[in-house]
Design a protein around this motif. Structure first.
Motif, PDB file in Angstrom:
ATOM      1  N   ARG A   1      25.771  25.011 -42.819  1.00 10.61           N
ATOM      2  CA  ARG A   1      26.468  24.980 -44.105  1.00 10.61           C
ATOM      3  C   ARG A   1      26.427  23.622 -44.759  1.00 10.61           C
ATOM      4  O   ARG A   1      26.304  23.502 -45.961  1.00 10.61           O
ATOM      5  CB  ARG A   1      27.929  25.367 -43.887  1.00 10.61           C
ATOM      6  CG  ARG A   1      28.055  26.861 -43.748  1.00 10.61           C
ATOM      7  CD  ARG A   1      29.507  27.233 -43.798  1.00 10.61           C
ATOM      8  NE  ARG A   1      29.722  28.358 -42.914  1.00 10.61           N
ATOM      9  CZ  ARG A   1      30.921  28.695 -42.459  1.00 10.61           C
ATOM     10  NH1 ARG A   1      31.955  27.953 -42.768  1.00 10.61           N
ATOM     11  NH2 ARG A   1      31.050  29.733 -41.685  1.00 10.61           N
TER      12      ARG A   1
ATOM     13  N   GLU B   1      15.049  33.629 -49.557  1.00 10.29           N
ATOM     14  CA  GLU B   1      15.846  32.467 -49.180  1.00 10.29           C
ATOM     15  C   GLU B   1      15.779  31.413 -50.282  1.00 10.29           C
ATOM     16  O   GLU B   1      16.794  30.891 -50.714  1.00 10.29           O
ATOM     17  CB  GLU B   1      15.277  31.905 -47.895  1.00 10.29           C
ATOM     18  CG  GLU B   1      16.314  31.418 -46.944  1.00 10.29           C
ATOM     19  CD  GLU B   1      15.680  30.994 -45.647  1.00 10.29           C
ATOM     20  OE1 GLU B   1      15.009  31.829 -45.011  1.00 10.29           O
ATOM     21  OE2 GLU B   1      15.835  29.818 -45.283  1.00 10.29           O
TER      22      GLU B   1
ATOM     23  N   ARG C   1      24.142  21.332 -44.560  1.00 11.56           N
ATOM     24  CA  ARG C   1      22.846  21.076 -45.165  1.00 11.56           C
ATOM     25  C   ARG C   1      22.706  21.856 -46.468  1.00 11.56           C
ATOM     26  O   ARG C   1      22.284  21.341 -47.489  1.00 11.56           O
ATOM     27  CB  ARG C   1      21.751  21.476 -44.177  1.00 11.56           C
ATOM     28  CG  ARG C   1      20.394  21.096 -44.645  1.00 11.56           C
ATOM     29  CD  ARG C   1      19.352  21.546 -43.656  1.00 11.56           C
ATOM     30  NE  ARG C   1      19.609  21.020 -42.321  1.00 11.56           N
ATOM     31  CZ  ARG C   1      18.966  21.437 -41.244  1.00 11.56           C
ATOM     32  NH1 ARG C   1      18.034  22.358 -41.339  1.00 11.56           N
ATOM     33  NH2 ARG C   1      19.221  20.912 -40.070  1.00 11.56           N
ATOM     34  N   ALA C   2      23.133  23.133 -46.415  1.00  6.47           N
ATOM     35  CA  ALA C   2      23.050  23.961 -47.609  1.00  6.47           C
ATOM     36  C   ALA C   2      23.854  23.321 -48.729  1.00  6.47           C
ATOM     37  O   ALA C   2      23.399  23.234 -49.873  1.00  6.47           O
ATOM     38  CB  ALA C   2      23.574  25.357 -47.307  1.00  6.47           C
TER      39      ALA C   2
ATOM     40  N   LEU D   1      22.350  22.144 -52.302  1.00  6.71           N
ATOM     41  CA  LEU D   1      22.863  22.753 -53.524  1.00  6.71           C
ATOM     42  C   LEU D   1      23.464  21.691 -54.431  1.00  6.71           C
ATOM     43  O   LEU D   1      23.229  21.687 -55.635  1.00  6.71           O
ATOM     44  CB  LEU D   1      23.900  23.822 -53.172  1.00  6.71           C
ATOM     45  CG  LEU D   1      23.297  25.071 -52.517  1.00  6.71           C
ATOM     46  CD1 LEU D   1      24.384  26.015 -52.066  1.00  6.71           C
ATOM     47  CD2 LEU D   1      22.358  25.783 -53.476  1.00  6.71           C
TER      48      LEU D   1
ATOM     49  N   TYR E   1      18.752  30.003 -52.974  1.00  2.23           N
ATOM     50  CA  TYR E   1      19.123  28.638 -53.383  1.00  2.23           C
ATOM     51  C   TYR E   1      19.137  28.543 -54.898  1.00  2.23           C
ATOM     52  O   TYR E   1      20.055  28.001 -55.506  1.00  2.23           O
ATOM     53  CB  TYR E   1      18.123  27.630 -52.825  1.00  2.23           C
ATOM     54  CG  TYR E   1      18.421  27.190 -51.419  1.00  2.23           C
ATOM     55  CD1 TYR E   1      19.499  26.366 -51.166  1.00  2.23           C
ATOM     56  CD2 TYR E   1      17.615  27.564 -50.355  1.00  2.23           C
ATOM     57  CE1 TYR E   1      19.774  25.937 -49.877  1.00  2.23           C
ATOM     58  CE2 TYR E   1      17.877  27.151 -49.072  1.00  2.23           C
ATOM     59  CZ  TYR E   1      18.960  26.333 -48.832  1.00  2.23           C
ATOM     60  OH  TYR E   1      19.232  25.904 -47.573  1.00  2.23           O
TER      61      TYR E   1
ATOM     62  N   ILE F   1      20.323  30.794 -45.330  1.00  2.00           N
ATOM     63  CA  ILE F   1      20.721  29.703 -46.233  1.00  2.00           C
ATOM     64  C   ILE F   1      21.946  28.995 -45.671  1.00  2.00           C
ATOM     65  O   ILE F   1      22.028  27.779 -45.650  1.00  2.00           O
ATOM     66  CB  ILE F   1      21.019  30.239 -47.643  1.00  2.00           C
ATOM     67  CG1 ILE F   1      19.736  30.774 -48.265  1.00  2.00           C
ATOM     68  CG2 ILE F   1      21.620  29.147 -48.524  1.00  2.00           C
ATOM     69  CD1 ILE F   1      19.939  31.409 -49.611  1.00  2.00           C
ATOM     70  N   PHE F   2      22.914  29.797 -45.212  1.00  3.06           N
ATOM     71  CA  PHE F   2      24.162  29.188 -44.776  1.00  3.06           C
ATOM     72  C   PHE F   2      24.251  28.998 -43.263  1.00  3.06           C
ATOM     73  O   PHE F   2      25.312  28.827 -42.697  1.00  3.06           O
ATOM     74  CB  PHE F   2      25.350  30.009 -45.291  1.00  3.06           C
ATOM     75  CG  PHE F   2      25.478  29.870 -46.760  1.00  3.06           C
ATOM     76  CD1 PHE F   2      25.950  28.692 -47.314  1.00  3.06           C
ATOM     77  CD2 PHE F   2      25.070  30.886 -47.601  1.00  3.06           C
ATOM     78  CE1 PHE F   2      26.036  28.537 -48.680  1.00  3.06           C
ATOM     79  CE2 PHE F   2      25.153  30.742 -48.965  1.00  3.06           C
ATOM     80  CZ  PHE F   2      25.639  29.565 -49.519  1.00  3.06           C
TER      81      PHE F   2
ATOM     82  N   CYS G   1      11.611  27.232 -56.330  1.00  7.55           N
ATOM     83  CA  CYS G   1      12.292  27.865 -55.199  1.00  7.55           C
ATOM     84  C   CYS G   1      11.472  29.011 -54.628  1.00  7.55           C
ATOM     85  O   CYS G   1      11.670  29.417 -53.490  1.00  7.55           O
ATOM     86  CB  CYS G   1      13.669  28.367 -55.616  1.00  7.55           C
ATOM     87  SG  CYS G   1      14.832  27.035 -55.883  1.00  7.55           S
TER      88      CYS G   1
END
Lengths: 836, 225, 305
Positions: free
Chosen positions: A429, A758, A431-432, A436, A762, A425-426, A812
């Motif tokens: 960062r 994953e 993009r994450a 989010l 999110y 996920i990170f 998700c």
């Protein structure tokens, strides 16, 4: 001279588009949604403005700005030649209709308009015009509501309508009985404002027959070329036409729109649009950014081959522009179709438009929305384009599509899928963070809107602006033709209502205050400044320092006293020992200790005059009440409140403006039925009841729910789209990596579990923020909202929140599952090879 | 006057003490029309050298002079335009633009500079390289050897004075390598191009006029054949 | 009034447009003139930017190209001259050895104080020397003509099978002498773009070489393989082999391999062969393991269908 290499850039742009169909879908959707939302906001705004404006003119019954009483023929000629006058027409009263019991309570006259007056100034303020303006002596054109009162539901041209009328006012002159032919009809809205005063239109012939002319019995209406300079032009008119002493220029009263209110609306509108642009930007930016990062090799290669940074930027921006060409019209078209349904719904639920709503289809709406959407898209494309342009060919050579965060050393993952998932996920960062943020904004908006709507407590709302179970108001008073509607017999009927508990009376009369600059100077200066009424002489002020005096019961003050710093001595007030001034700025009246009140009378014929046979009285000022107290309109002199006892003493039988009626609990419906019987036919009396208000509000609450929920849903959708894009692209890009993982022994089940974790990650992170920061934001916005709508009670929408959370969780989980399945169709070896 | 030369060329990555000296003082001069092979193990810095010569990367120190112009003085934009006018690249991984057909790939560098396409010349290249039937195919329909021939055609299309090839046969089997290599050599001779080719295969280096051996960022041996 | 203002503005705009257009065109012409001056002066140091994305820069770039082409043509002519010079010096050097041998034996023969056996020996040595000279002369003439372009090869599309068998029959005797068998793997005849006479000569040279460096009683393998562009003719012998660091040198004129010291040869055969292939847009590669084998792969272009 520019190099002639545009064609190949256009081709590259086109091909890039062709090879990124999925991404295009996301971007087009984002652009279309942004356009749709912005266009809808514009459409509602424009329609509201147009509807308000239209309501204004319809209620006035004319589009003219001013009227000149008793104009002479030469004045008319001059008038028509003035360059600031767009149109001028004349009209005059011909006769007064004798109302029959069947017609009920109304005040009708026969009126003649000349051609300009009718076509240019009157007809635009009416709707549903059928037939034509009367030509023959026995022809008439009648407002629809009057026809209804006459018992004619289905009018037809040429039908006969008998009428009796007096040729002079006040039941003077001859009473004529005549059978007219109906030449046409229309919907007029004037009577809503004026309390059943309206006109039946007749021919010039009839007017001449009774020797009525504009010069003697009528007025000229004037439409200026600029509506913002009406005051100035009116003064000019007086000079240009050389009006005589008796002639007056009257400005058609238009409803005041508080500029402060407009500013708030404007700020709110810009905030909403900025917000929409921001969410749209987030999605477009992210989708493009991901696509550019995926295509690093492609752009690096182009650069190696000699595509300059500028040309690469053109390729990226060109793509977004082409997508806009598809997305914006789609959004605009949907907005156009939607505005047939959503805009009237929204406007009617706003409740302030009584004369029918118009939906604006001004091209400005769509042009504006298109521009803003284009702006959003370009904003979103700018950074990705810059990134694409700055890709170094060497980096591109080495690029594998996977970014690894080097700055951090992770603890061993022991091959646990969920730990790897968290790391994934990170991995990027930025993009994450965008995903989010986008998800967070969408869901928080959804929760906020739902909270605001559920918080609108109807009972509380009604209680906050309706002081009693029922309120009746005499509409003739405010229009300026006061008539006693609530006679003592009427009061008796009220008192015999089922479950009757209490009755409060508000009376209203006119007065002139004895003006002296020492006492009222500050107030008058302030008034002049606010109303742009420059150029008044002291004598003018003295003569016109008239206003409204209202009588109230003690109960009205009890409620008010609770909010006052300095409570008013109600007993003394009741005894008539002092008066109260209605103002929001009491310090303007610092020098006023005592008021000298000259009672006045206001009639439809002669306007305001000294009340015959009454003496001025002197009353000390005992305090101040807010300007809006009692919801009475204001005039030049401040409104003065005294006790009803005092009113009765001074005015004898003052006109009753309002009745506040309370009934015992459980009797509301019965009482309402009875009141409906009494008042439904009487147009001059309006009724408000808690019961009806609650009903109405509940209905509009549902509508708001649907509309607001729709907007919130679209925003949430944008967030979700963003997530779906990131997740599915992320998995496809990692094809090779996943295949490698499988090669080293990670089972498919584990890979799947990793991907689903994953997605779940999110969801969990988003929901965590939604339930902490998001809820704080919601509560903060609610607090702001409560300042405007004091009746709102914070109600957390548990069920919608639960549903939204479940939906987010479901998406998700499903997205990675889906994306994985789609790449699973090929074998490991194929996937490994494909990565080249 | 050499077409291609470097003077004390250095490229270092990272900082002391973890410094990596990819190139550590390289002086070469390549005459017009010469075919030079650069041989070295992987990690010897030969690819970095080629990147420097093509203006794809900037040196830490030293000069790269191509056609009398010093590359270090140019901006990113200038370098890009310089490349498309003077240099043809052939890479190990073909690097074709996947969204363009074979023909479009070949003429892309010409169109990028807005020049008229010399159809006869392009047809000749396509013919020589045996790509006639594949003209309108997308790269993903081609075999490795065919893709590399497209890449060669693209590198030749602008008639660049310099051809830089980075392990052009690295991804191909021996037979296809020999085939592709022959084409590369033949065409570059035919069109009087200066060529620098990187390889770790001595057999391939036979075709060159000169072989430069690089180890640890330095020239260890240089021999005319 | 309004009309007058409009007209004045319109005229002003027209005037300015014309003025700026004129200045622009003049500037452009000046720049083109500058570029052409540089071309005339063969000065590649152009005052204008050759690396910008506009047309003038493109023009400048092309001018530089023209100048470079010009200089390159000149240097090419000079190079050719140098080739001929070095060729002549090489040739005279190579001829010295057999000539001095012949001269020495002829002197000895003329002195006459020799036995019959010695006389026979010297005469045969003189014969060998003249034969070698003869062979060298032949080769040199061919080479010189090829190298300076005095004769043009005329590659036409013909079957390669015949060409190869021509070569084999030429060296058959030599092979038989060392009891070396020439094995040809079966192949379909293919049409290749080549000049049969010269190609056969080149293949013969390679075969002779193979026979020369092979030990007796071994095999020589010939195979043929068709690739997309070229067809490869491989000739493998199992002789002394060539070390990789020599691969680049063996095709050079007069180069003798380090392991070839004991063997007769002038260092011309491989050079000539490679020259012939190059002239036909083909090429030769060598692969070898010293002491094990040597493979010469000759590539000729396939005919286009």
């Amino acid at each position: 001279m520019k190099n002639n290499n545009g064609a190949v850039i256009r081709r590259l742009t086109g091909r890039s588009l062709q090879s990124n169909k999925k991404r295009n879908f996301f971007i087009i959707t984002a652009i279309a949604l942004t356009t749709l939302l912005i266009a809808s906001v514009f459409s509602i705004g424009m329609s509201l403005m147009e509807s308000m404006k239209m309501q204004e003119t319809r209620l006035m019954g004319t589009v003219a700005h001013a009227a000149i009483t008793q104009p002479t023929a030469s004045q008319m000629e001059q008038l028509n030649q003035l360059n600031y006058v767009k149109a001028a027409g004349t009209g005059n009263n011909v006769a007064f209709v004798k109302t029959t019991p069947q017609m009920g309570d109304m005040n009708l006259s026969l009126h003649y308009f000349d051609k300009t007056e009718w076509e240019k100034l009157r007809a635009p303020a009416f709707t549903d015009i059928a037939g034509s303006y009367p030509q023959k002596e026995n022809e008439i054109m009648v407002p629809l509501w009057v026809l209804e009162r006459l018992g004619i539901e289905n009018p037809s041209i040429g039908m006969e309508i008998p009428l009796s009328y007096y040729t002079e006012n006040g039941n003077n002159g001859a009473l004529v009985n005549e059978v007219f032919n109906l030449s046409g009809w229309f919907t007029s809205y004037m009577y809503i404002r004026s309390g059943n005063i309206d006109s039946i239109l007749v021919s010039e012939e009839l007017s001449q027959e009774y020797g009525k002319t504009a010069e003697a019995n009528g007025s000229a209406s004037v439409l200026f070329d600029n509506s913002s300079r009406v005051l100035e032009y009116c003064e000019q008119l007086k000079l240009d036409l050389g009006l005589s002493e008796t002639q007056k220029v009257k400005i058609v009263p238009a409803f005041d729109v508080d500029p402060g209110d407009m500013r708030t609306t404007l700020i709110a509108l810009s905030t909403v649009i900025a917000f929409l642009i921001f969410t749209g930007y987030l999605l477009i930016y992210n989708v493009l950014y991901i696509s550019v990062s995926r295509d690093v090799r492609f752009y690096g290669l182009l650069k190696t081959l000699g595509t300059t940074p500028k040309q690469i930027k053109r390729v990226v921006i060109g793509q977004i522009v082409r997508l806009c060409i598809i997305g914006i019209p789609i959004g605009a078209a949907v907005a156009f179709l939607l505005s047939f349904v959503a805009v009237p719904l929204f406007l009617s639920n706003l409740g302030s438009i009584a004369t029918g709503t118009v939906v604006s289809f001004s091209p400005l709406i769509y042009l504006g929305a298109a521009l803003f959407a284009l702006f959003t898209a370009l904003l979103g494309a700018f950074k990705p384009a810059k990134k694409a342009a700055s890709i170094s060919p060497i980096e591109a050579q080495k690029f594998t599509g996977i970014k690894i965060n080097k700055s951090r050393v992770y603890s061993s993952v022991n091959g646990k899928p969920y730990k790897m998932a968290f790391r994934n996920i990170f991995r990027d960062r930025k993009r994450a963070a965008i995903v989010l943020l986008s998800l967070f904004l969408g869901i928080t908006t959804f929760i906020t809107i739902t909270t605001l709507i559920t918080s609108m407590d109807t009972d509380n709302y009604v209680a906050s602006y309706l002081e009693s179970d029922f309120m009746l108001q005499n509409n003739t008073v405010m229009v300026g033709y006061p008539e006693q509607k609530f006679t003592s017999a009427f009061m008796d009927t009220i008192k015999s209502l089922p479950g009757f508990e209490s009755l409060r009376v508000t009376t209203l009369e006119w007065m002139r205050l004895d003006y002296s600059p020492d006492e009222f100077g500050e107030y008058v200066d302030d008034y002049i400044k606010r109303n742009n009424a420059e150029g008044l002489t002291e004598q003018n002020i003295y003569d016109n320092f008239t206003g409204i005096i209202a009588g109230i019961d003690r109960e009205a003050l009890t409620e008010l006293n609770k909010t006052m710093d300095k409570p008013i001595d109600i007993d003394a007030f009741e005894r008539g020992e002092f008066a109260l001034i209605a103002t929001n700025t009491p310090n303007l009246f610092e020098n006023v200790d005592e008021l000298t009140i000259f009672p006045m009378v206001c009639t439809s014929e002669s306007g305001m005059q000294e009340r015959p046979g009454s003496e001025p009285i002197k009353v000390p000022v005992g305090g101040f009440v807010p300007q809006s107290f009692g919801k009475i309109c204001r005039s030049f002199a401040p409104n003065v409140f005294v006790s009803n006892t005092l009113m009765n003493a001074v005015y004898g039988e003052p006109i009753v403006l309002k009745l506040h009626i309370d009934v015992a609990q459980g009797y509301e419906e019965q009482a309402l039925d009875t009141l409906k019987q009494i008042t439904d036919e009487v147009y001059e009396v309006s009724r408000q009841s808690k019961l009806e208000a609650q009903e109405e509000l509940r209905a509009s609450k549902i509508m708001l729910y649907i509309l607001g929920g729709g907007v919130a849903l679209i925003l949430a959708l944008i967030g979700i789209l963003n997530f779906v894009n990131v997740m599915s692209v992320g998995i496809v890009v990692r094809k090779q990596e996943l295949a490698t993982l499988e090669c080293v022994g990670m089972s498919r089940k584990q890979v799947r579990r990793m991907l689903v974790s994953e997605g779940l990650g999110y969801a969990v992170i988003t929901l965590f923020f939604v339930f902490t920061a998001g809820n704080a934001i919601t509560f903060g916005i609610f607090k702001l909202f409560q300042q405007q709508a004091t009746y709102a009670i914070f109600t957390y929408p548990f069920i919608p929140v639960l549903m939204a959370s479940l939906a987010v969780l479901a998406i998700c989980i499903i997205t990675p599952e889906n994306a994985y399945c789609s790449i699973y169709k090929s074998t490991i070896v194929e996937r490994l090879r494909e990565a080249e | 006057m050499p077409v291609l030369s470097t003077q004390g060329l250095k490229k270092h990555y990272g900082k002391e003490p973890h410094i990596v000296r990819a190139l550590d003082g390289i002086d070469i001069a390549v005459e017009a029309g010469e075919f030079v092979a650069v041989v070295g193990m992987s990690g010897s810095g030969k690819s970095t050298l080629l990147h420097m010569l093509g203006g794809l990367d900037k040196p830490t120190d030293g000069k790269v002079i191509v056609d009398g112009q010093e590359l270090a003085k140019m901006s990113d934009e200038q370098l890009t335009i310089f490349r498309r006018r003077n240099v043809g690249f052939v890479f190990q991984s073909y690097n074709l633009v996947p969204i363009l057909s074979v023909y479009e790939n070949i003429v892309l560098p010409i169109e990028l500079d807005g020049n008229t396409i010399d159809r006869a010349f392009i047809d000749e290249i396509i013919d020589t390289l045996g790509l006639g039937e594949k003209r309108d195919n997308l790269p993903n329909m081609l075999s490795g050897g065919q893709r590399q021939r497209v890449a060669i055609a693209r590198a030749l299309a602008t008639k660049p004075s310099i051809l830089l090839a980075d392990e052009p046969t690295g991804n191909l089997d021996t037979k296809t390598s020999q085939d592709v290599l022959g084409v590369l050599k033949m065409t570059s001779t035919k069109f009087h191009q200066t060529m620098m080719m990187i390889t770790h295969n001595e057999q391939i280096a036979q075709l060159s006029d000169r072989v430069i051996h690089i180890e640890d960022g330095k020239i260890v041996r240089e021999g005319r054949s | 009034m309004a009309l007058a203002v409009t007209i004045i503005i319109a005229v002003a705009i027209c005037f300015l447009t014309v003025l700026f257009s004129y200045r622009y065109v003049r500037k452009t012409f000046d720049s083109i003139d500058q570029v052409l001056d540089s071309v005339l002066a063969k000065n590649t140091d152009l005052p204008l930017e050759a690396t910008a994305d506009n047309r003038l820069s493109k023009l400048t770039h092309k001018a530089v190209k023209i100048i470079q082409m010009n200089t390159m043509d000149i240097s090419q002519t000079r190079q050719e001259k140098e080739i001929i010079q070095s060729f002549i010096s090489d040739m005279s050097h190579q001829m010295k050895t057999p000539l001095s041998g012949i001269a020495m034996y002829t002197d000895l023969l003329l002195e006459g104080r020799i036995t019959e056996a010695e006389r026979q020996e010297f005469l045969s040595r003189v014969k060998m020397g003249t034969e070698k000279l003869q062979w060298m002369m032949d080769s040199l003439v061919k080479m010189s003509r090829l190298e300076v372009g005095a004769i043009e090869l005329s590659p036409v599309s013909t079957g390669i099978k015949q060409t190869i068998s021509d070569s084999i029959s030429t060296v058959y005797g030599a092979a038989a002498k060392k009891n070396i068998s020439i094995q040809t793997a079966y192949f379909e005849d293919v049409s290749l773009l080549h000049d049969r006479k010269w190609t056969s000569e080149a293949i013969t040279n390679i075969l002779e070489n193979a026979i020369k460096y092979s030990s007796a009683n071994r095999e020589i393998n010939i195979s043929l393989e068709t690739l997309p562009i070229y067809t490869k003719i491989s000739i493998t012998d199992y002789g002394i082999g060539i070390a990789p660091d020599e691969w680049n040198s063996i095709f050079k004129r007069f180069y003798r391999g380090r392991n070839a010291k004991g063997v007769d040869g002038a260092g011309l055969g491989l050079y000539l062969a490679s020259l012939i292939f190059h002239k036909q847009d083909g090429y030769i590669l060598v692969d070898s393991k010293p002491g094990k084998y040597t493979t010469f792969s000759m590539f000729l272009q396939n005919c286009k269908k």
